[in-house]
Write a protein that holds these residues in place. Structure first.
Motif: not given
Length: 275
Positions: A173-179, A184-196, A252-255
């Motif tokens: 996949v392109t570097e742009d897709v990775k970036r 997107i992932s940087l938009g989550a707060s540390p509160g999301a860590d509880a889900s993982m 990420a097969p859909f990408l």
């Protein structure tokens, strides 16, 4: 832009694109948002299918400071969204951690009056277990999940960069897709860590076994985030399960191979539409 108040007086973000047949509800992976499904949303819309995409608690455009972001409450949110939109039949599709979320929701929707649940899709889904136990020899150890959380909370930016630049994708996949995914992932707060962290000991085997609807399990053979044997076991465990294994894909097969993935998804939706 639409929001639904789900708990604590706080809201989650969602988008609803009406269409024909069962509505597909897309649940994203850890710390991501519905934006990760953008290409899938477009393909389903172009095929005339109804789509709902949303952001988990503490992720994306949903409020960031929920006190509880467990898998069970994320499943509650998905059910609440289905009920809020008065959707009569749904196909729930979860990627990665979202697989555990849709499995929780599927069990709850199956228990409601009427034929609410039409099908389940697990896209590299972290279910029925993400870690090993005495009678489930697939995946890592609970301590591995705990160590991941420690590393993530020590250096969120660089941990997530390494995940999306070096870990998620196996095919080109392109570097742009990775970036794009990293941002997107940087938009989550540390509160999301509880889900993982909840994946360390979550066990949804009984929920999966009790489902009577068709279950499509999609896995990349080169997935370095979720052990492919977990997906293979899930497909065998489901009473109406089937496996789509994509040999050149990672997590990420859909990408990575969108044409194959989306063709299979649309075929599955057509199948459950006539069930």
């Amino acid at each position: 832009m639409s929001y639904l108040t789900v708990a604590e007086g706080k809201q989650i973000y969602f988008e609803h694109y009406p269409g024909s047949g069962p509505t597909v509800v897309l649940s994203h992976g850890y710390g991501m948002s519905g934006q990760a499904w953008a290409n899938t949303v477009a393909r389903l819309m172009d095929a005339g299918r109804g789509v709902v995409v949303y952001d988990h608690r503490c992720c994306g455009r949903s409020e960031q400071d929920f006190a509880d972001a467990s898998i069970e409450v994320l499943g509650d949110d998905l059910v609440a969204l289905v009920n809020h939109l008065e959707l009569s039949r749904v196909v729930v599709n979860g990627w990665s951690l979202g697989g555990a979320v849709v499995m929780d929701a599927a069990g709850k929707l199956s228990g409601q009056p009427g034929d609410r649940l039409a099908g389940v899709v697990l896209t590299g889904g972290a279910t029925p277990r993400y870690t090993q136990t005495t009678d489930f020899p697939y995946g890592g150890q609970p301590a591995d999940v705990e160590a991941t959380i420690v590393a993530l909370r020590a250096d969120r930016v660089n941990f997530l960069k390494a995940l999306y630049f070096d870990g998620v994708f196996a095919s080109a996949v392109t570097e742009d897709v990775k970036r794009w995914c990293w941002q997107i992932s940087l938009g989550a707060s540390p509160g999301a860590d509880a889900s993982m962290l909840a994946l360390a000991n979550l066990d949804q085997r009984e929920t999966l076994k009790k489902l009577s609807v068709p279950v499509l399990v999609c896995i990349g053979s080169k997935d370095g985030v979720l052990a492919p044997d977990i997906a293979r076991a899930a497909a065998e465990m489901a009473s109406a399960g089937r496996l789509l294994e994509m040999p050149e894909c990672g997590h990420a097969p859909f990408l990575e191979d969108p044409e194959t993935y989306h063709d299979a998804l649309l075929s599955f939706i057509d199948e459950v539409s006539h069930a």
